[in-house]
Design a protein around this motif. Structure first.
Motif, mmCIF file in Angstrom:
data_model
loop_
_atom_site.group_PDB
_atom_site.id
_atom_site.type_symbol
_atom_site.label_atom_id
_atom_site.label_comp_id
_atom_site.label_asym_id
_atom_site.label_seq_id
_atom_site.Cartn_x
_atom_site.Cartn_y
_atom_site.Cartn_z
ATOM 1 N N LEU A 1 52.497 -20.538 -72.883
ATOM 2 C CA LEU A 1 52.106 -21.801 -73.703
ATOM 3 C C LEU A 1 51.920 -22.813 -72.979
ATOM 4 O O LEU A 1 51.123 -23.621 -73.081
ATOM 5 C CB LEU A 1 52.734 -21.847 -74.970
ATOM 6 C CG LEU A 1 52.729 -20.576 -75.950
ATOM 7 C CD1 LEU A 1 53.558 -20.884 -77.102
ATOM 8 C CD2 LEU A 1 51.511 -20.545 -76.465
ATOM 9 N N ASP B 1 48.382 -25.333 -71.979
ATOM 10 C CA ASP B 1 48.306 -26.556 -72.367
ATOM 11 C C ASP B 1 48.064 -27.465 -71.411
ATOM 12 O O ASP B 1 47.431 -28.515 -71.386
ATOM 13 C CB ASP B 1 49.718 -27.010 -73.010
ATOM 14 C CG ASP B 1 49.909 -26.281 -74.510
ATOM 15 O OD1 ASP B 1 49.190 -25.900 -74.999
ATOM 16 O OD2 ASP B 1 51.308 -26.403 -74.899
ATOM 17 N N SER B 2 48.481 -27.058 -70.100
ATOM 18 C CA SER B 2 48.097 -27.720 -68.980
ATOM 19 C C SER B 2 46.622 -27.778 -68.434
ATOM 20 O O SER B 2 46.422 -28.585 -67.481
ATOM 21 C CB SER B 2 49.017 -27.146 -67.777
ATOM 22 O OG SER B 2 48.737 -25.827 -67.271
ATOM 23 N N GLU C 1 42.691 -28.240 -68.364
ATOM 24 C CA GLU C 1 41.960 -29.297 -68.752
ATOM 25 C C GLU C 1 40.818 -29.329 -68.124
ATOM 26 O O GLU C 1 40.692 -28.583 -66.995
ATOM 27 C CB GLU C 1 42.420 -30.734 -68.892
ATOM 28 C CG GLU C 1 43.891 -30.756 -69.801
ATOM 29 C CD GLU C 1 44.208 -32.252 -69.511
ATOM 30 O OE1 GLU C 1 43.689 -33.115 -68.584
ATOM 31 O OE2 GLU C 1 45.403 -32.549 -70.276
ATOM 32 N N ARG D 1 44.557 -21.354 -81.801
ATOM 33 C CA ARG D 1 45.882 -21.658 -82.198
ATOM 34 C C ARG D 1 46.214 -21.009 -83.406
ATOM 35 O O ARG D 1 45.576 -21.487 -84.398
ATOM 36 C CB ARG D 1 46.481 -23.074 -82.127
ATOM 37 C CG ARG D 1 47.967 -23.227 -82.031
ATOM 38 C CD ARG D 1 48.429 -24.601 -81.760
ATOM 39 N NE ARG D 1 48.169 -24.895 -80.364
ATOM 40 C CZ ARG D 1 49.038 -24.497 -79.536
ATOM 41 N NH1 ARG D 1 49.930 -24.026 -79.467
ATOM 42 N NH2 ARG D 1 48.505 -25.012 -78.090
#
Length: 534
Positions: A45, A49-50, A52, A90
């Motif tokens: 996860l 999330d890292s 971009e 999500r």
């Protein structure tokens, strides 16, 4: 190092690069494939999330052991796939579903870090044998044809895949498409295909696996067709039977006939008969259900089924646990003297106790009338706890009396052996063949020859009566024969039996027999008590 939020976008034509690695369980992502992947591990996860920007690139590598919860570099395969993340959703439970597209093969050369997620130095894994020669072309066409066959036979694969495979231009892309689509491939085989750089080798492996899968699907479809045919046949029989009931009801003769057929079917199921006999009975029952009761054949079939269902196919008298002392007491109680004969009978019973499945010998009591031959048979039956039946062979001339008549004859019946076993209601009675020396023979056959099979312990387990026309087991029957003279008995039949001679009684023995047996029995039969004055 790969800073958070700034993943490296690898170029398949470039050299070694740094890339974030996403470990996966029991999953292999191939180049060109799009796969939804559920992510729930904390480190995974953190990796997602890292990501971009527009080009969210990571490496997807399968674990060696799917049970490993926190894999390190040594827990992963060395070859994986560079993938682009197109979308992330999500879920309410905190997991994330990531939609990944495989880009190209990569090989891990060095692990750079494990926290907050795994990072590694990777290099592209280029395909070999990419030029389309005649060998690769043949393998490519073979794989396409086999894949179409598998899709056509498999309920798991969409028919759209047959047209989709025609749009693939390169053999390398074809191998990745089939490997990622075919559901029968194991994770280990998928990983092997991912690690195989040679396109030719990948095609050979897939052609072999596709051929095996087509054979399995063919077998599966054949089994399904057979099952469906049986179901359809059962439904057809049910509908036809219901229609027959309706027709017979209109004719006014349905209820009794159908009830009789149902009762016979129930008796067949409960009789315990052999598979051969059951098959014959079911065939005859189908014929009976189609007949009208007014037909002459109806009674013939009905009588046959009643005989078959009334026979003791698996009913026995009990155990062969013979009490020798009790047997001796019974023999002494019923017979005076005859010590040698009684001693041989006790020997016979003792061996039978030790070996219940003993085959033979057939005892034959030889002696003049009135010496107790028949009563000895009754005593043996009482000592063994079995039923006693007696077949009188005196004056018998027709072989059919032993083997039965064929059902084509009017008034046909089974032979005397089967008839008496039915009366005994067990398949292991003591059956006495009385006066075996008085068998005759004429144009209707030789009954003595028919007895050869009955008394042969190697054959009588499959005795076939002409009327029944199926095998019946006579091996558990205790056969005992009696005769007055030895000479009239045919030599082959005599060899089947052990002769026990019972000599005539002396005057002294007759007096003892009269006092011990005859007088008490006669006084009891006439209602006189000993010692009373008349």
């Amino acid at each position: 190092m790969i800073p958070k939020g700034d993943p490296v976008t690898p170029n398949p034509k470039a050299g070694s690069q740094e890339l974030a690695i996403l470990p996966v369980r029991d999953t292999v992502l191939f180049p060109g494939a799009v796969m939804p992947l559920t992510v729930g591990r904390e480190s995974s996860l953190a990796l997602l999330d890292s990501l971009e920007g527009n080009d969210k690139i990571l490496g997807v590598v399968a674990q060696l052991d799917p049970r490993t919860e926190d894999p390190s570099g040594t827990d992963l395969h060395s070859v994986g796939t560079a993938a682009k993340v197109h979308k992330m959703v999500r879920m309410p439970n905190g997991n994330v579903v990531a939609f990944l597209e495989g880009l190209h093969r990569i090989r891990i050369t060095e692990i750079l870090g494990l926290k907050p997620f795994l990072r590694a130095q990777v290099e592209p894994q280029p395909d070999l044998d990419t030029e389309r020669d005649s060998g690769i072309t043949a393998l490519e066409r073979n794989a396409q044809e086999l894949f179409r066959d598998v899709v056509a036979r498999s309920p798991q694969l969409s028919d759209d895949l047959q047209s989709a495979i025609n749009t693939i231009e390169t053999p390398a892309r074809l191998t990745d498409f089939i490997a990622g689509t075919l559901p029968s491939l194991t994770t280990m085989l998928r990983q092997e295909l991912l690690e195989t750089a040679s396109v030719r080798t990948r095609l050979e492996i897939l052609v072999r696996e596709l051929a095996k899968e087509r054979e399995v699907l063919d077998l599966r479809n054949r089994i399904q067709e057979q099952v469906q045919e049986q179901v359809n046949q059962g439904q057809k029989e049910f509908l036809l039977r219901e229609q027959m009931k309706a027709i017979q009801k209109e004719l006014g003769d349905s209820d009794d006939t159908q009830a009789e057929v149902d009762e016979l079917r129930k008796k067949i199921e409960e009789s315990g008969m052999s598979a051969e006999a059951k098959k014959e009975c079911e065939r005859e029952l189908k014929r009976l259900a189609r007949m009208t009761p007014a037909s002459a054949e109806y009674m013939v079939a009905r009588t046959y089924l009643e005989w078959m269902t009334s026979l003791p196919w698996n009913k026995t008298s009990g155990t062969d646990d013979i009490d020798i002392a009790k047997a001796q007491a019974i023999l002494d109680e019923d017979h005076y003297d005859l010590e040698k004969v009684k001693e041989r009978i006790l020997d016979y019973l003792a061996v039978k106790k030790l070996q219940p499945g003993m085959k033979g010998p057939i005892l034959c009591f030889l002696g003049p009338p009135g010496v107790g031959k028949t009563s000895l048979g009754k005593s043996i039956a009482r000592a063994m706890g079995r039923k006693f039946v007696r077949v009188s062979l005196g004056g018998m001339h027709d072989e059919a009396e032993i083997r039965g008549h064929r059902r084509t004859y009017i008034g046909a019946l089974p032979g005397q052996i089967i008839q008496h076993i039915r009366r005994a209601e067990t398949m292991d009675p003591v059956l006495m063949l009385d006066e075996v020396d008085k068998l005759g023979r004429d144009f209707r056959g030789d009954p003595a020859a028919a007895l050869m099979e009955v008394l042969d312990p190697e054959q009588n387990a499959n005795f076939r009566d002409h009327y029944l026309d199926v095998a019946f087991d006579l091996s558990k029957v205790i056969f005992i024969a009696t005769a007055n003279w030895m000479d009239p008995i045919p030599e082959p039949l005599r060899d089947r039996m052990e002769i026990l001679e019972l000599p005539g009684y002396t005057e002294d023995e007759k007096i003892h027999i009269a006092k011990r047996f005859l007088i008490p029995r006669q006084t009891s039969e006439h209602g006189i008590k000993l010692g009373e004055q008349i």
